[in-house]
Write a protein that holds these residues in place. Structure first.
Motif, PDB file in Angstrom:
ATOM      1  N   THR A   2      -0.357  -1.584  -3.028  1.00 13.05           N
ATOM      2  CA  THR A   2       0.814  -0.767  -2.765  1.00 13.05           C
ATOM      3  C   THR A   2       2.082  -1.263  -3.463  1.00 13.05           C
ATOM      4  OG1 THR A   2      -0.154  -0.468  -0.614  1.00 13.05           O
ATOM      5  CG2 THR A   2       2.070   0.359  -0.917  1.00 13.05           C
ATOM      6  N   TYR A   3       2.356  -2.547  -3.365  1.00 13.70           N
ATOM      7  CA  TYR A   3       3.641  -3.048  -3.860  1.00 13.70           C
ATOM      8  C   TYR A   3       3.468  -3.960  -5.065  1.00 13.70           C
ATOM      9  CZ  TYR A   3       4.811  -1.236   0.747  1.00 13.70           C
ATOM     10  OH  TYR A   3       4.939  -0.436   1.850  1.00 13.70           O
ATOM     11  N   ALA A  58      -6.795  -0.418   4.836  1.00  9.78           N
ATOM     12  CA  ALA A  58      -5.354  -0.223   4.640  1.00  9.78           C
ATOM     13  C   ALA A  58      -4.874   1.172   5.044  1.00  9.78           C
ATOM     14  CB  ALA A  58      -5.028  -0.484   3.175  1.00  9.78           C
ATOM     15  N   THR A  66      -2.053   4.203   4.678  1.00 10.28           N
ATOM     16  CA  THR A  66      -1.029   4.697   3.763  1.00 10.28           C
ATOM     17  C   THR A  66       0.307   4.681   4.497  1.00 10.28           C
ATOM     18  OG1 THR A  66      -1.249   6.943   4.550  1.00 10.28           O
ATOM     19  CG2 THR A  66      -2.679   6.283   2.706  1.00 10.28           C
ATOM     20  N   GLU A  67       1.371   4.966   3.754  1.00 10.69           N
ATOM     21  CA  GLU A  67       2.691   5.018   4.397  1.00 10.69           C
ATOM     22  C   GLU A  67       2.726   6.128   5.444  1.00 10.69           C
ATOM     23  OE1 GLU A  67       6.213   4.374   1.906  1.00 10.69           O
ATOM     24  OE2 GLU A  67       7.215   5.944   3.061  1.00 10.69           O
ATOM     25  N   PRO A  95       9.243  -3.771   1.745  1.00 10.95           N
ATOM     26  CA  PRO A  95       8.998  -2.322   1.758  1.00 10.95           C
ATOM     27  C   PRO A  95       9.970  -1.559   2.663  1.00 10.95           C
ATOM     28  CG  PRO A  95       6.941  -3.535   1.980  1.00 10.95           C
ATOM     29  CD  PRO A  95       8.040  -4.537   2.090  1.00 10.95           C
ATOM     30  N   TYR A 138       3.180  -4.152   7.598  1.00 15.43           N
ATOM     31  CA  TYR A 138       2.834  -4.678   6.271  1.00 15.43           C
ATOM     32  C   TYR A 138       1.350  -5.035   6.199  1.00 15.43           C
ATOM     33  CZ  TYR A 138       3.369  -7.690   2.110  1.00 15.43           C
ATOM     34  OH  TYR A 138       3.276  -8.277   0.868  1.00 15.43           O
ATOM     35  N   MET A 180      -0.821  -1.907   6.297  1.00 12.04           N
ATOM     36  CA  MET A 180      -0.807  -1.117   5.057  1.00 12.04           C
ATOM     37  C   MET A 180      -1.513  -1.823   3.908  1.00 12.04           C
ATOM     38  SD  MET A 180       2.865   0.828   5.064  1.00 12.04           S
ATOM     39  CE  MET A 180       2.598   1.456   3.408  1.00 12.04           C
ATOM     40  N   HIS A 181      -1.926  -3.063   4.117  1.00 18.59           N
ATOM     41  CA  HIS A 181      -2.659  -3.764   3.056  1.00 18.59           C
ATOM     42  C   HIS A 181      -4.156  -3.834   3.322  1.00 18.59           C
ATOM     43  CE1 HIS A 181       1.272  -4.909   1.532  1.00 18.59           C
ATOM     44  NE2 HIS A 181       0.657  -5.163   0.400  1.00 18.59           N
ATOM     45  N   GLY A 218      -6.197  -5.517   0.258  1.00 17.23           N
ATOM     46  CA  GLY A 218      -4.798  -5.547  -0.163  1.00 17.23           C
ATOM     47  C   GLY A 218      -4.180  -6.920   0.029  1.00 17.23           C
ATOM     48  N   THR A 253       5.253  -9.105  -6.473  1.00 23.48           N
ATOM     49  CA  THR A 253       5.893  -7.787  -6.602  1.00 23.48           C
ATOM     50  C   THR A 253       6.775  -7.665  -7.859  1.00 23.48           C
ATOM     51  OG1 THR A 253       7.737  -8.423  -5.172  1.00 23.48           O
ATOM     52  CG2 THR A 253       5.847  -7.360  -4.114  1.00 23.48           C
TER      53      THR A 253
END
Lengths: 125, 451, 509
Positions: B2-3, B44, B46-47, C94, C357, C360-361, C365, C447
């Protein structure tokens, strides 16, 4: 680097004047510490101390150090003015910036000026 | 990914520059049998998933801005937070910066913290403030460290009033476990009067610090001037744990002679956030500044002759003094301190005073009305600010369960911490409580009385 | 010793770039209008208890907004540019985290509410405890500590309590490598224990001979940062831990550098007994200009009973068939060291952001984070190796340390750092670790893209060239920033820590 030959020096960079009983820190030490902004002397007049005892704490802009007595004896005087002008430790470490004066003092583990200069040089490498 | 802004072909170019074939090849120093564990974590989100899931989690709570009417305080308070505060905190320039170790490009944070220090000093009446501690409890524990260091360990007793917040007292006990220090004054059978003169019996030439709270945990406002004089006569320092909103109205601990004034800054524009983060303020007299833990911002000039700010007296701190430091504290609550500064700047002299007045007026209205219900009474006659102790006819837990059915979050059950105060409820009222809400509380409690 | 800081003499009156909030005050301005009281007036408090005046500034809302907006522009930030500050893990934060942590259900819940009314918060805390256990390989986790140093303090208290509970009272020595953060010895100092410094060997690992000599039955344990502050994973980690365990000591892991290990190795699997996490480094809680941090602590099974109280646990199991969630509540470990702070820790600013965080990983991730953090560091190291001396030159983890000095130039690490500001980069960490002369500790994080890394490397190479050909411009840097070097001696000697309203300011209502 200034290292008066009439004084004795401890490995931890304090000087001791056998003639007057005064104690302070060396020119090498003040230079290493850089701009000194604070000193607190812990011992009081009349107290009897052993060589190696922590007698003061100094702080500079970026370093801090404990000061240990290079000699044993009775504390005859404490330089109380020093707290108000700690910068004199930088400008006059062997004169105005004495910290305490001992009476009936006997030196602890100290060396003469030549040996101390060598000790300082070794640490610079 | 993602980042992570690196494309596969860029990755391969970079690996070639490093001289390895794959990402995994970067980890040969790791013992092979433990390398690349399979983590048992959900796949994971998603946003979009995250927003939905987190909204569900947040909605599983009942909050005090819509779901519940709150009369709960006990160290954390429901105050109005002007919109500007969060707008400033959401500036990336503030919240994504690090500790201002490079002052040339950190003057925003540094000046804001300098202003925070100034505002806290103005509020408490003290001469200096540090850049903040984790919370009010840890700030109080740091007061113990200061006093202990001030006497260089020659005084090994700390006297704590039993009317200091129970969690603060617990934190002091945890912090001092490794120190050879005696904590006295708050035994289970200690007197709970607002007048702390009983504590003087503990203050001898071995005591380095006495800690009292203002208003005390039961909400009472007491003038400690004479008490502090008496403690000083015995050579110990005095730390006052203060509520910052109350200081807009009541005389300052500084004017009573306090040596250290600490507390939690949460009431000053910080959301309760289920307990944190808040900000612990720490203010004292200039003579103790070298023994005070924590960061400090000082004024100076830069090479262009401009007024500017730097972290100063850093040689007191752990990164230089290491094991000889007074405390191991490294961070301050930078962003929260900024929020407090914005809040105090906005409310200013008259606004903060108004907030305090509203709290005072509404709390007194509530106390008066509640004490008239059959079976209820006020536990104390002393002046109070926005919190008071209500004696109830039944266990507080029972009453609170009933209140909750009516959408009311009742006060704190003091019996949890003070066995002698079973059936005693600590009620908090702030500017957020309307007259209607207070009347509803009175009405529901009146029904309980009949039940 | 570090080089002298700038000691410019101060002019009689300094130029004011931005007035303070006190300078800006003007009598009678109001920033927020509060409502009138809706209750009958109460009797005022006794006069002698009242404060005569409140010397706070008076500003309008727009004054406050513009003031803090102007201040914000004086800051360098991750949102604004590359921030390779070693050991600080200045990764991108984020934006979604900022939104979710401000949901009203989180913002406006009181920590002492009945558990039935805060099941969302408790479920989130429970899940985060479980995830951190899984990520680092521990048996239990407390979320309470407020920062890394606070977590360390918690860990050392537990180590002490563990030995005491076994009647093992003679353990007073903590072994700490010379490369350690200052908080390690300071945490130990707060406990009245003594610090024994263990040197590093020529590959940047713990010196095994020195360690072996220090290990005896007076050892509390060892505090080790791994990867260490040189950015190197200790190649003998299993031997180090075996030696410490062999003498009855406990192994403390400083989790400052955990970003390099996510999905790579679990400290608990290696044998660490206790470790603090820095959620503000590894799990993207913004640094906030110096805090708040968040410092949960994970422990092996034998230390679980000593954790601070309260933990979040399941009081009643749920029933998935009936779609009934478990009932979450508080638990007190049997031999708890007590409370580390009031309430439950940095919930809103910390737990919610890190929970989001991690969620979302997912497992892959998280591994990506570590792999790309390590790739970026190695890439920069490779690009700078020919220009800057790398004293411990091998594959690094998420950061590396270069020397900021050149033969025949008086330019020092501090000057290089200041010169980087002229090129709009944040400097690396200076003068740390202490075992490298003129250290520049560089941590790019995962990042950053390749263009940024290349631009930084080229700038570093350019500065090295300047150091040899035009050192004056490096020594006087920063030259292009709003503010120049600060007079730190003046700040410390004159010690102005607060400002006030002007002396003649009228404080009457």
């Amino acid at each position: 680097m200034n290292t008066p030959s009439n004084l004795k020096y401890a490995k931890s960079d304090e000087w001791f004047d056998p003639a007057t009983g005064k104690v302070g820190i060396s020119d090498y030490a003040q230079n290493q510490l850089s701009d000194i902004v604070f000193i607190e002397i812990f011992v009081e007049e009349g107290e009897t101390i052993e060589a190696g005892k922590a007698i003061a704490s100094v702080e500079s802009v970026k370093a801090s150090s404990e000061i240990y007595s290079p000699a044993s004896g009775k504390v005859a005087a404490v330089n109380k003015d020093l707290a108000n002008k700690p910068e004199t430790i930088n400008t006059d470490p062997f004169g105005e910036a004495w910290m305490i004066q001992l009476e009936g003092a006997s030196a602890g583990d100290v060396m003469d000026a030549a040996a101390y200069e060598k000790h300082c040089e070794e640490r610079a490498h | 990914m993602t980042y992570i802004p690196i494309s596969p072909h860029e990755r391969d170019e970079m690996l070639a520059t490093v001289g390895v074939k794959s990402l995994d090849d970067l980890f040969t120093a790791i013992p092979a049998k433990h390398r690349f564990p399979k983590l048992d974590l959900p796949p994971a989100w998603t946003e979009m998933d995250a927003l939905e899931e987190l909204t569900n989690i947040a909605n599983a709570n009942e909050n005090v801005r819509g779901d519940l009417i709150s009369f709960l305080g006990a160290g954390m308070y429901n105050h109005y937070i002007p919109s500007v505060v969060d707008h400033m905190l959401r500036r990336g320039e503030f919240y994504t910066a690090y500790t201002p170790y490079q002052p040339e490009i950190s003057q925003g944070t540094l000046q804001a913290v300098f202003e925070y220090q100034s505002l806290m000093a103005a509020l408490t009446g003290m001469e200096v403030s540090n850049a903040s501690h984790y919370d009010g409890a840890t700030a109080t524990a740091e007061a113990v460290n200061l006093a202990f260091a001030q006497y260089r360990g020659k005084r090994r007793k700390v006297v704590i009033s039993p009317t200091v917040h129970p969690q603060y007292r617990a934190v002091i006990r945890t912090y001092t476990q490794g120190m050879d220090i005696q904590l006295v004054g708050d035994a289970a059978d200690a007197e709970l009067d607002s007048d702390p003169s009983d504590l003087l019996a503990h203050v001898d030439d071995n005591a380095c610090l006495v800690i009292v709270q203002y208003p005390d945990f039961f909400g009472r406002v007491y003038d400690y001037t004479k008490f502090i004089d008496d403690v000083h006569a015995k050579g110990a320092l005095v730390c006052v744990v203060a509520n910052p909103t109350a200081l807009a109205m009541f005389k300052t601990p500084a004017s009573m002679g306090a040596d250290i004034v600490v507390g939690d800054g949460q009431p000053l524009g910080i959301p309760m956030w289920f307990g944190g983060p808040s900000v612990g303020f720490f203010t004292t007299r200039k003579q103790y500044v070298h023994k005070m833990a924590g960061r400090l911002v000082g004024e100076t000039v830069d090479s262009k002759g401009q007024r500017s700010y730097v972290l100063t007296l850093t040689a007191r701190e752990q990164h230089i003094k290491r094991e000889r430091a007074t405390s191991n504290i490294c961070t301050n609550q930078g962003l929260i301190a900024l929020g407090t500064a914005v809040y105090l700047s906005l409310l200013g002299k008259s606004g903060l005073r108004q907030v305090a007045e509203l709290c005072y007026q509404k709390a007194h209205y509530a106390a008066n009305a509640l004490s008239k219900i059959n079976g209820y009474s006020l536990a104390h006659n002393e002046p109070f600010f926005h919190e008071f102790t209500l004696v109830c006819p039944k266990p507080v837990a029972e009453i609170n369960a009933h209140l909750l059915e009516h959408g009311i979050l009742g006060g704190y059950d003091l019996g949890q911490d003070y066995p002698s105060l079973a059936n005693h409820m600590l009620v908090a009222v702030t500017e957020m409580n309307s007259k209607e809400e207070i009347d509803t509380l009175v009405e529901v409690l009146s029904e309980v009385d009949h039940g | 010793m570090v080089s002298a800081s700038s000691t410019t003499s101060s002019p009689l009156s300094a130029t004011i770039v931005e007035p303070t909030i006190f300078d800006l005050s003007s009598r009678g301005r109001v920033g927020v209008r509060m409502p009138e009281s809706d209750v009958p007036a109460a009797e005022p408090p006794p006069q002698h208890l009242l404060r005569p005046e409140l010397p706070l500034p008076e500003l309008a809302e727009v004054d406050v907004v513009r003031h803090y907006m102007r201040l914000s522009k004086f800051n360098y930030s991750v949102d604004g540019g590359f921030y390779p500050l070693g050991s600080c893990t200045m990764k991108y934060n984020p934006k979604i985290n900022e939104d979710v942590c401000r949901l009203p259900g989180f913002l406006f819940t009181h920590p002492l509410q009945p558990i039935e009314t805060v099941q969302g918060n408790l479920a989130l805390m429970y899940q985060l405890q479980e995830w951190l256990k899984e990520i680092a390989g521990f048996a239990a986790v407390t979320l309470q500590p407020a920062a890394g140093a606070h977590g360390e303090f918690t860990g050392v208290l537990m180590m002490r309590a563990y030995h005491k509970s076994r009647g093992d009272d003679k353990r007073v020595k903590m072994l700490i490598p010379d490369a350690a953060h200052g908080t390690n010895p300071a945490s130990v100092g707060m406990m009245g224990m003594t610090v024994v410094t263990i040197p590093s060997d020529e590959r940047g690992n713990v010196d095994l001979k020195a360690l072996e000599a220090a290990c005896d039955d007076t050892v509390v344990g060892m505090m080790l940062t791994n990867p260490n502050t040189l950015g190197l994973f200790d190649e003998n980690i299993e031997k180090v831990i075996a030696l410490v365990h062999g003498c009855g000591g406990l192994m403390y892991g400083d989790g400052a550098n955990l970003n390099a290990l996510l999905g790579i190795v679990r400290p608990g699997d290696l044998g660490f007994d206790v470790m603090h996490f820095n959620l503000h480094k590894t799990f993207a809680v913004p640094h906030g200009g110096g805090g708040p941090g968040v410092g949960p602590v994970g422990v092996a099974a034998r230390l679980a009973d000593f954790l601070p109280e309260p933990l979040v646990g399941i009081l009643e199991e749920g029933d998935e068939d009936k779609d009934m969630p478990p009932l979450y509540g508080y638990m007190k470990p049997a031999k708890s060291i007590g409370r580390m702070k009031a309430f439950h820790g940095h919930f809103g600013g910390g737990f919610v952001r890190s929970f989001t965080y991690i969620a979302m990983h997912g497992p892959d991730g998280l591994k990506d984070i570590a792999q790309y953090a390590v790739l970026n560091a190695n890439y920069l190291q490779a690009r700078l190796r020919d220009t800057y001396h790398i004293p411990f030159d091998r594959i690094c983890m998420h950061e590396f340390v270069a020397e900021g000095q050149f033969e025949g130039s008086d330019v020092r690490a501090l000057d290089i750092s200041k010169r980087l500001m002229d090129y709009n980069f944040h400097p690396p960490t200076n003068y740390f670790p202490l075992i490298v002369h003129e250290a520049l500790m560089i941590e790019p994080t995962e990042t950053e893209n390749k263009d940024t890394l290349d631009a930084f490397a080229e700038t570093m190479i350019k500065i090295a060239e300047e150091a040899k050909t035009n050192s004056a411009i490096v020594k006087s840097a920063p030259n292009n920033t709003q503010f120049g070097r600060m007079d730190e001696v003046k700040a410390a000697r004159e010690l102005v820590l607060c400002c006030w309203l002007p002396e003649n300011y009228d404080l009457s209502a």
